[in-house]
Scaffold this motif. Structure first.
Motif, PDB file in Angstrom:
ATOM      1  N   LYS A  76      -8.382 -16.870 -18.604  1.00  0.00           N
ATOM      2  CA  LYS A  76      -7.526 -16.020 -18.092  1.00  0.00           C
ATOM      3  C   LYS A  76      -7.650 -15.587 -16.651  1.00  0.00           C
ATOM      4  O   LYS A  76      -8.924 -15.392 -16.319  1.00  0.00           O
ATOM      5  N   GLY A  77      -6.675 -15.059 -15.859  1.00  0.00           N
ATOM      6  CA  GLY A  77      -6.857 -14.546 -14.628  1.00  0.00           C
ATOM      7  C   GLY A  77      -5.678 -13.783 -14.493  1.00  0.00           C
ATOM      8  O   GLY A  77      -4.589 -14.311 -14.671  1.00  0.00           O
ATOM      9  N   THR A  78      -5.782 -12.496 -13.771  1.00  0.00           N
ATOM     10  CA  THR A  78      -4.601 -11.894 -13.279  1.00  0.00           C
ATOM     11  C   THR A  78      -4.765 -11.523 -11.864  1.00  0.00           C
ATOM     12  O   THR A  78      -5.902 -11.204 -11.685  1.00  0.00           O
ATOM     13  N   ILE A  79      -3.629 -11.090 -11.413  1.00  0.00           N
ATOM     14  CA  ILE A  79      -3.505 -10.542 -10.059  1.00  0.00           C
ATOM     15  C   ILE A  79      -2.632  -9.278 -10.278  1.00  0.00           C
ATOM     16  O   ILE A  79      -1.364  -9.364 -10.455  1.00  0.00           O
ATOM     17  N   PHE A 130      -0.719  -9.580 -13.390  1.00  0.00           N
ATOM     18  CA  PHE A 130       0.312 -10.850 -13.379  1.00  0.00           C
ATOM     19  C   PHE A 130      -0.482 -12.046 -13.620  1.00  0.00           C
ATOM     20  O   PHE A 130      -1.543 -12.429 -12.911  1.00  0.00           O
ATOM     21  N   PRO A 131      -0.481 -12.854 -14.529  1.00  0.00           N
ATOM     22  CA  PRO A 131      -1.157 -13.958 -14.848  1.00  0.00           C
ATOM     23  C   PRO A 131      -1.014 -14.808 -13.640  1.00  0.00           C
ATOM     24  O   PRO A 131      -0.100 -15.087 -13.145  1.00  0.00           O
ATOM     25  N   ILE A 132      -2.457 -15.616 -13.423  1.00  0.00           N
ATOM     26  CA  ILE A 132      -2.460 -16.475 -12.417  1.00  0.00           C
ATOM     27  C   ILE A 132      -2.071 -17.795 -12.787  1.00  0.00           C
ATOM     28  O   ILE A 132      -2.791 -18.420 -13.817  1.00  0.00           O
ATOM     29  N   GLU A 133      -1.072 -18.380 -12.475  1.00  0.00           N
ATOM     30  CA  GLU A 133      -0.556 -19.722 -12.971  1.00  0.00           C
ATOM     31  C   GLU A 133      -1.615 -20.997 -12.752  1.00  0.00           C
ATOM     32  O   GLU A 133      -1.603 -21.743 -13.558  1.00  0.00           O
ATOM     33  N   GLU A 134      -2.154 -20.867 -11.502  1.00  0.00           N
ATOM     34  CA  GLU A 134      -3.095 -21.711 -11.144  1.00  0.00           C
ATOM     35  C   GLU A 134      -4.175 -21.887 -12.299  1.00  0.00           C
ATOM     36  O   GLU A 134      -4.777 -23.142 -12.153  1.00  0.00           O
ATOM     37  N   ILE A 135      -4.397 -21.147 -12.929  1.00  0.00           N
ATOM     38  CA  ILE A 135      -5.660 -21.200 -13.903  1.00  0.00           C
ATOM     39  C   ILE A 135      -4.967 -21.619 -15.106  1.00  0.00           C
ATOM     40  O   ILE A 135      -4.026 -21.008 -15.826  1.00  0.00           O
ATOM     41  N   THR A 168     -13.728 -24.419 -10.644  1.00  0.00           N
ATOM     42  CA  THR A 168     -13.301 -23.508  -9.491  1.00  0.00           C
ATOM     43  C   THR A 168     -11.933 -23.499  -9.244  1.00  0.00           C
ATOM     44  O   THR A 168     -11.261 -24.611  -9.129  1.00  0.00           O
ATOM     45  N   TYR A 169     -11.171 -22.227  -9.020  1.00  0.00           N
ATOM     46  CA  TYR A 169      -9.899 -22.242  -8.982  1.00  0.00           C
ATOM     47  C   TYR A 169      -9.803 -21.510  -7.539  1.00  0.00           C
ATOM     48  O   TYR A 169     -10.207 -20.237  -7.719  1.00  0.00           O
ATOM     49  N   THR A 170      -9.360 -21.971  -6.598  1.00  0.00           N
ATOM     50  CA  THR A 170      -8.879 -21.091  -5.588  1.00  0.00           C
ATOM     51  C   THR A 170      -7.443 -20.695  -5.450  1.00  0.00           C
ATOM     52  O   THR A 170      -6.601 -21.735  -5.392  1.00  0.00           O
ATOM     53  N   ILE A 171      -7.098 -19.422  -5.415  1.00  0.00           N
ATOM     54  CA  ILE A 171      -5.828 -18.999  -5.419  1.00  0.00           C
ATOM     55  C   ILE A 171      -5.522 -18.571  -4.258  1.00  0.00           C
ATOM     56  O   ILE A 171      -6.265 -17.580  -3.618  1.00  0.00           O
ATOM     57  N   LYS A 172      -4.323 -18.903  -3.735  1.00  0.00           N
ATOM     58  CA  LYS A 172      -3.869 -18.375  -2.547  1.00  0.00           C
ATOM     59  C   LYS A 172      -2.458 -17.396  -2.702  1.00  0.00           C
ATOM     60  O   LYS A 172      -1.721 -17.882  -3.338  1.00  0.00           O
ATOM     61  N   ARG A 173      -2.524 -16.251  -1.853  1.00  0.00           N
ATOM     62  CA  ARG A 173      -1.525 -15.650  -2.077  1.00  0.00           C
ATOM     63  C   ARG A 173      -1.109 -14.964  -0.788  1.00  0.00           C
ATOM     64  O   ARG A 173      -1.770 -14.892   0.002  1.00  0.00           O
TER      65      ARG A 173
END
Lengths: 170, 1055
Positions: free
Chosen positions: B383-386, B389-394, B407-412
């Motif tokens: 799970k991951g949130t920003i 809000f859930p992080i869809e990439e995960i 590893t998941y790189t999240i760009k926002r």
């Protein structure tokens, strides 16, 4: 008729006219009858002629119209004149009924009085050249019908479509 | 109504025929007993059979549908005998009538008992007749023991004077009240009803035993009828009680403490109660209950209660399935499938995020989920949130091989109004998994949002759409190669004495040198001492060509034995590329040693240290600190250099140290600095020096050197590293010259080990374009690949990309891809799309280094790139004419594309810019073109001649134009008329509206006169590595003046 014979005829009539026994009256009656008969015949003839002309004129318009209407556009735009034969006949009959006011037996009435009847002997339609030929008779009655029966006036009417410019050639 | 009744009655009769009553019959029996008299029969149940004469024969047939018959016993009155499976019972007289009990057994443990009551009956001749309607039960016996005695006889109905009605089963079971598998005998007599067959009158109901006299005297029966009643007074029925089945399987841990699931035999279709004449079996498999893959199977155990020789407890480590046969004497059975959870691993999560981000700017952070341990972890929830809000990439769930992280790189974009961004990540513990440390399963981070200053210069503009380095946007093809970076060479060095006395001040010097001829601004600098940042070193500095900046760091030593690991690093400034990045880092160590007690010199006994002047250069105990520590190269002249402390043994202190990079790359050049120093206030000559690399003496360092007082000499040694994994052992040594004794020999020899590594690199796939294709075309797909690292990939290193479309079973390898270090390149391939009936979703997968031939990637997580794409089903709609004539709409086109590719030519990497340009000429042809007009109704043809110009050296990757479409005013320029390609030119397809199938389009007849008919042409689907070319043409050659109509070109006249 030679001059001598005319003189003889006039000479024959003259005694009748001078005849005091009343022959002149009879003769006059006969003459009047003759003249009236002749006038009636002539009048009837011209009436018939007029009727024939009118009907032929109207039929020619109808045939032209049927041909013109039934020319196939899809060929026409490709520079090719082709008649839709079935459509032409349909259009012709539609014209006879709708425009000329003929009934199902092709009788024409003026008010309630029968005027004439068309009897179509043959309709000849060709795709190419696009031509429609209507053959038949106009059947009517004259004042002499009691002597001659129905009067039948045959007619043949034809119409053809002609291209003047070939704009659609490939 | 009457007619309806007439119809219903036969229908009910028919139903009765279709569903005959099988009263009291044993269902699903393993054993079948059929008793047939001349009048009626019994099948698998107790009841009554009749005979009408003596002697009579009653065949008894016993069969087993499961197993083999082992015993068949026939019992009558007090005697019994064994009979074969096919037996004929002879009834010679009325005395032989009565109950006969047949008991059959099989080797599977099934037992069936039925009682056949043989009665005599008379053929009816008179109107007054009797019929058997039931049985009065007076007693129930368990063997010889009376179980129940009824004060009043209990009536049970019989069907067809033959069998007990089915609905009486529950009553009989209730009377007996046992579920023990026993056989019980119900005793009593038959009950008859007297009636008149002619008029239907019923005269009465009589028990053939207790009311025998009244029955036999009232109705004038014949003698034979009375005999029949005599045979009905003593009848019996057998009842077999069922037993409950208790067989159960349990999925549990080894100690049977934790239960993961249970299944009973009933869950597998076995009935709750089993009758003695029934047998069945049940099979349990360890996979009947699906447990998490994190469980390991330990084995099967079975326990019977009570256990016996036949039913003994046991277990197996390998058995995964067990089948249990079940009959009415089975004890309770429990099976245990034992599993073990995965233990010894630790699941953890870490968030790496920037501390701050400008408001409105793009930012990225990394979430790393780890499985540390020797076991795999399956179905791990992530799970991951920003900001909650859930992080869809995960992904929601992932499998983790042993010791692997994801590893998941999240760009926002920081587009929130808040002042910070809350990040939260959690790795859950899946079922069957024991996490060694639950405290690190959740990670949080906060990114502060900073309101940026107004942009001072245009250079601060964020990524423009044309930026080729923005791989996240598939519509943003790489237009430009990476900026050419200027070359420079920066060097970091640390000058430090290898040892320092405990509790004394020490110093070392960190120097950074710009060895290039370029001025460098804002060069990042950093240094640490045991990972503590050195405040003396600024974060950045400007360097003139060849300039060295030196920073002296001082400190106080701690206790003996402490080691100070010094580290200095100079980074390459923006816009520059370091030719030799290895020497940007320098490391060395300082060891704290115990202060020696200088041996007394007999002639000059120790003067006690003067605490007020501890640092005088005369003090031999402190050789490293000259008077002026800020300028070690020009130390102050000692107070009395010419008059050292007289010493007949001539004491000195010389030392050496190394400043080396921590690692070097294999077969790459490297350098390190060797320092030799004389910490003595006197000149030393012929001081022996030695530097060796893996035992080989370095020739660039002289064997001896002379040192003035407190002189330091440095030598930069350059060499070439060997293969990776073979470390470099560097040893430097200095010895006191002849006639001198070194007072601190511990700092005369220093060694260092430099690891030799393969140049790091990370190949990745960054983009696959385009993501929409048309059916039935040759298309070009372009893959952008990257090489992040320090290794160049020339053709010989065989970088390969595997392109796959699983839905089409298509795969193709692209080989010999070249990439300079830290750059990207594009590779393209051509393939043909299939026919599709509807839009077809496909998956484009590009894998770089698919075989792992290049096995030193820092990570292969980014080697695979997946792009969802669509093959469009192209359907041209039938256009609808409209007499509203719009102006031709403005269209956007892309008639020229450019792109960059990297090539390897003459030993160098070269960027080439390629282009492809589409040009189109088109003309309309019609009969009256010379006159300059066309009458409406007539047709026109079209010829479209496209051409593509390019400088690309792989023309096979540029397709010819594959689509041309004409948009016409009568269709409001909305609906396309497709053109077909013949001999490289596009023309109309055969028009089905033309009788001659001319390849023409016709002007509408209604088209207004003296108006321009303007067509619009699109030519497209020229696929190139840089994108798809398209070109629009409007008007010009695609324009016709419309005058008059075709109807003016013919006449119809009388013929």
């Amino acid at each position: 008729m030679s001059a001598g014979k005319e003189e003889n005829t006039v000479g024959n009539i003259r005694p009748i006219l001078k005849n005091r026994r009343g022959d002149a009256f009879v003769f006059l009656l006969i003459l009047i009858f003759f003249i009236l008969t002749l006038a009636a015949v002539l009048m009837e003839y011209f009436r018939m002629e007029s009727l024939y002309q009118q009907v032929e004129y109207v039929l020619q318009r109808g045939v032209n119209s049927a041909v013109e209407y039934s020319m196939r556009d899809e060929y026409r735009r490709d520079g090719y004149a082709l008649l839709d034969t079935e459509e032409a006949q349909t259009q012709l009959y539609a014209y006879l009924h709708d425009s000329m006011g003929l009934d199902a037996q092709l009788n024409k009435y003026v008010g309630t009085e029968w005027n004439y009847r068309l009897e179509i002997k043959e309709i000849l339609v060709t795709e190419r050249p696009p031509r429609l030929t209507l053959t038949g008779e106009i059947v009517s009655r004259s004042v002499f019908s009691f002597l001659t029966g129905e009067v039948r006036l045959p007619f043949t009417i034809s119409s053809v479509n002609t291209q003047t410019t070939e704009g659609g050639l490939e | 109504m009457k007619r309806n009744n007439l119809l219903i009655l036969p229908l009910m009769l028919l139903c009765c025929l279709f569903f005959p009553t099988k009263a009291f019959a044993a269902t699903d029996s393993d054993i079948h007993i059929e008793v047939t008299s001349p009048i009626d029969s019994l099948t698998d149940e107790s009841g009554v059979v009749a005979v009408e004469q003596f002697p009579a024969e009653i065949p008894i047939s016993v069969t087993a549908s499961t197993g083999t018959l082992t015993e068949i016993k026939l019992q009558y009155e007090d005697g019994w005998r064994m009979i074969p499976s096919e037996y004929v019972l002879g009834i010679e007289s009325k005395e032989k009538c009565g109950p006969y009990t047949v008991t059959a057994k099989t080797d599977e443990g099934a037992v069936m008992t039925v009682t056949v009551n043989v009665v005599f009956q008379v053929k009816a001749t008179y109107d007054t007749r009797y019929r058997t309607i039931g049985m009065n039960i007076t007693e129930i016996y368990d063997g010889e023991t009376q179980l129940v005695s009824f004060p009043e006889p209990q009536h049970i109905d019989m069907v067809n004077a033959n069998t007990v009605a089915d609905d009486e089963q529950a009553r009989i079971a209730g009377w007996i009240g046992r579920q023990d598998g026993g056989t019980y005998t119900l005793c009593g007599s038959l009950v008859v009803e007297i009636h008149n067959i002619a008029n239907g009158d019923i005269y009465g109901i009589y028990d053939t035993d207790t009311e025998f006299e009244e029955l036999t005297t009232r109705f004038g029966w014949t003698k034979k009828t009375v005999i029949a009643f005599e045979t009905m007074g003593n009848t019996e029925l057998s009842y077999q009680a069922p037993v409950p089945i208790e067989v159960e399987a349990t999925w549990c841990d080894e100690e049977k403490q934790e239960i993961y699931g249970t299944l009973t035999a009933q869950d597998k279709g076995v009935p709750e109660l089993l009758y003695p004449y029934q047998t069945t079996s049940v099979t349990f498999h360890k996979d009947d209950i699906s447990l998490s893959r994190n469980f390991s199977y330990l084995g099967l155990e079975w326990d019977y209660t009570p256990d016996s020789a036949e039913y003994a407890d046991g277990e197996s480590k390998t058995q995964t399935e067990i089948t249990q046969k079940i009959h009415y004497q089975i004890p309770a059975a429990d099976f245990y499938f034992k599993f073990e959870s995965t233990k010894g691993n630790d699941l953890s999560v870490v968030i790496r995020a920037p501390a701050t981000v400008n408001r409105g700017a793009d930012y990225s952070f990394t979430v790393i989920y780890m499985n540390s341990g020797e076991s795999a972890a399956y179905d791990v929830p992530l799970k991951g949130t920003i900001d909650e809000f859930p992080i869809e990439e995960i992904p929601a769930m992932q499998d983790f091989p042993p010791n692997q992280s994801k590893t998941y790189t999240i760009k926002r974009t920081a587009d929130t109004a808040a002042d910070e961004i809350q990040l939260w990540a959690n790795i859950g513990v899946p079922e069957g998994f024991v996490d060694g440390n639950l405290k690190n399963n959740t990670a949080t981070a906060v990114i502060k949002i900073v309101d940026p200053e107004p942009e001072p210069t245009p250079e601060d503009t964020p990524d423009t759409p044309d930026d080729p380095d923005n791989p996240g946007d598939p519509d943003n093809p790489p237009d430009q190669p990476p900026d050419e970076k200027e070359s420079c060479d920066l060097l970091a060095d640390i000058l430090a004495a290898p040892t320092v006395y405990e509790q004394e001040e020490y110093s070392f010097t960190v120097s950074f040198t710009n060895q290039s001829g370029e001025s460098l601004n804002n060069v990042p600098l950093s240094g640490t001492n045991n990972e503590q940042s050195l405040s003396e070193i600024p974060k950045a500095a400007d360097f003139a060509p060849g300039e060295t900046k030196t920073y002296t760091v001082t400190g106080t030593a701690g206790s003996a034995g402490e080691v100070y690991h010094l580290w200095a690093y100079v980074d390459t400034p923006e816009g520059f590329s370091d030719e030799n990045p290895v020497n940007n880092t320098a490391v060395t160590t300082i060891t704290v040693v115990e202060k020696p007690d200088t041996p007394d010199i007999p002639d000059t006994p120790d003067t006690p240290d003067d605490p007020d002047t501890p640092d005088t250069p005369d003090d031999p105990d402190n050789p490293d600190l000259p008077d002026n520590p800020d300028d070690p190269d020009t130390p102050d002249t000692p107070d009395d250099p010419g008059d050292p402390i007289p010493s007949p043994t001539r004491i000195c202190d010389v030392w050496t140290n190394l400043s080396t990079p921590p690692t070097v790359y294999e077969r790459d050049g490297y350098s390190f600095t060797v320092y030799f120093a004389n910490s003595t206030g006197k000149t030393l000559t012929d001081v022996p020096l030695s530097v060796t690399i893996n035992g080989q003496r370095v020739s660039s360092v002289p064997d001896t050197a002379s040192f003035t007082a407190y002189e330091k000499k440095s030598y930069t040694v350059t060499a070439t590293a060997g293969a990776k994994g073979e470390p470099l052992y560097i040893v430097t040594e200095i010895s006191p010259p002849d006639g001198y004794t070194d007072e601190n020999p511990a700092n005369n020899r220093v060694s260092a080990e430099i690891m030799v590594l393969e140049k790091p690199y990370d190949l990745d796939v960054q983009r696959i374009t385009p993501d929409r294709y048309k059916e039935n075309q040759s298309v070009v797909t372009t893959i952008k690949v990257g090489n992040q690292g320090s290794l160049d990939f020339a053709p010989g290193q065989n970088v390969t990309v595997l392109f796959e479309i699983p839905e089409l079973s298509f795969s193709k390898r692209l080989t010999a891809i070249v990439m300079e270090k830290d750059t990207w390149n594009t590779v393209s391939l051509r393939w043909d799309t299939p026919d599709v009936q509807a839009d077809k979703a496909i998956t484009l997968i590009a894998t770089i280094n698919p075989d792992g031939a290049l096995n030193n990637e820092s990570t292969d997580d980014n080697n695979v790139y997946t792009q969802q794409a669509v093959i469009e089903n192209i359907v041209y709609e039938t256009p609808e004419e409209s007499q509203t004539l719009p102006d031709p709409p403005q269209r956007t086109e892309q008639s020229r594309v450019t792109w960059w590719e990297q090539r390897y030519e003459s030993g160098k990497f070269v960027w080439h810019e390629y282009y492809a340009e589409l040009s189109v000429s088109a003309t309309l042809e019609y009969a009256t073109k010379e006159q300059g007009y066309l009458k409406s109704g007539y047709g026109y043809s079209i010829t479209v001649t496209p051409s593509v110009r390019t400088n690309y050296d792989k023309p096979e990757l540029i397709t010819a134009p594959q689509t041309a479409e004409l948009y016409l005013p009568e269709y409001r320029y909305d609906t396309a008329i497709p053109l077909v390609k013949e001999d490289g030119k596009f023309i109309f397809a055969e028009n089905p509206a033309s009788p001659f199938l001319y390849r023409k389009q016709y002007l509408p007849l209604w088209f207004p006169d003296d108006t321009d008919y303007i067509a619009q042409l699109l030519v497209t689907d020229v696929h190139t590595p840089g994108g798809t070319l398209s070109k629009w043409l409007t008007g010009g050659e695609l324009e016709i003046r419309v005058v008059d109509s075709m109807y003016s070109d013919d006449i119809t006249t009388a013929d």
